[in-house]
Motif scaffolding. Structure first.
Motif, PDB file in Angstrom:
ATOM      1  N   THR A  49       0.835  -1.192   0.000  1.00 51.25           N
ATOM      2  CA  THR A  49       0.000   0.000   0.000  1.00 51.25           C
ATOM      3  C   THR A  49       0.875   1.249   0.000  1.00 51.25           C
ATOM      4  N   TYR A  59      -3.103   3.562  -2.773  1.00 55.36           N
ATOM      5  CA  TYR A  59      -3.101   2.343  -3.580  1.00 55.36           C
ATOM      6  C   TYR A  59      -3.036   1.152  -2.627  1.00 55.36           C
ATOM      7  N   TYR A  60      -3.737   0.078  -2.984  1.00 49.28           N
ATOM      8  CA  TYR A  60      -3.668  -1.160  -2.241  1.00 49.28           C
ATOM      9  C   TYR A  60      -3.424  -2.322  -3.193  1.00 49.28           C
ATOM     10  N   ALA A  61      -2.563  -3.209  -2.790  1.00 49.31           N
ATOM     11  CA  ALA A  61      -2.418  -4.462  -3.513  1.00 49.31           C
ATOM     12  C   ALA A  61      -3.667  -5.305  -3.290  1.00 49.31           C
ATOM     13  N   ASP A  62      -3.970  -6.153  -4.253  1.00 54.31           N
ATOM     14  CA  ASP A  62      -5.166  -6.988  -4.149  1.00 54.31           C
ATOM     15  C   ASP A  62      -5.142  -7.856  -2.892  1.00 54.31           C
ATOM     16  N   SER A  63      -3.959  -8.252  -2.473  1.00 46.91           N
ATOM     17  CA  SER A  63      -3.838  -9.164  -1.335  1.00 46.91           C
ATOM     18  C   SER A  63      -4.297  -8.536  -0.023  1.00 46.91           C
ATOM     19  N   LYS A  65      -6.415  -5.461  -0.074  1.00 45.18           N
ATOM     20  CA  LYS A  65      -7.532  -4.550  -0.331  1.00 45.18           C
ATOM     21  C   LYS A  65      -8.767  -4.994   0.453  1.00 45.18           C
ATOM     22  N   GLY A  66      -9.404  -4.052   1.108  1.00 40.31           N
ATOM     23  CA  GLY A  66     -10.594  -4.348   1.894  1.00 40.31           C
ATOM     24  C   GLY A  66     -10.307  -4.780   3.316  1.00 40.31           C
ATOM     25  N   THR A 105       5.370   0.665  -6.209  1.00 42.24           N
ATOM     26  CA  THR A 105       5.500  -0.523  -5.356  1.00 42.24           C
ATOM     27  C   THR A 105       6.830  -1.235  -5.605  1.00 42.24           C
TER      28      THR A 105
END
Length: 123
Positions: A49, A59-63, A65-66, A105
């Motif tokens: 992130t 920004y967040y990496a998919d791993s 996110k949330g 990143t």
């Protein structure tokens, strides 16, 4: 020069939460982007992130996110990472990083690094 010091790591069970902090000092006006990276044993250091210090696009990496939230308190020159719903695969050394350029990143883009703080998530 900029100095970064992380804190807040520890051990937690899966599903739990932790909040990491990163205190910046020195020539902080030179920082344009800050981020959190992590490195698990035997794996590459990955950027998870990032946030622009002004005005704060993230920004967040998919791993993550949330589940993870990056935030900053510019008055305190402190970066945070709120980690919820932790999983065993989140176990890693977590590093705070900063640079004067655009957010990225790629670890090689960052000039300044903290010493790291360990996060261990047990199942």
């Amino acid at each position: 020069q900029v100095q970064l010091v992380e804190s807040g790591g520890g051990s937690v069970q899966a599903g739990g939460s932790l909040r990491l902090s990163c205190a910046a000092s020195g020539y902080t006006d030179s920082i344009n982007c800050m981020g959190w990276f992590r490195q698990a044993p035997g794996k590459e250091r990955e950027g998870i992130t990032t946030i622009y210090t002004r005005p704060g696009h993230v920004y967040y990496a998919d791993s993550v996110k949330g589940r993870f939230t990056i935030s900053q308190d510019n008055a305190k020159n402190t970066l945070y990472l709120q980690m919820n719903s932790l999983k065993p695969e989140d176990t890693a050394m977590y590093y705070c990083a900063a640079r004067g350029g655009y957010c990225s990143t790629d670890r090689s883009d960052y000039n300044y690094w903290g010493q790291g703080t360990q996060v261990t998530v047990s199942s």
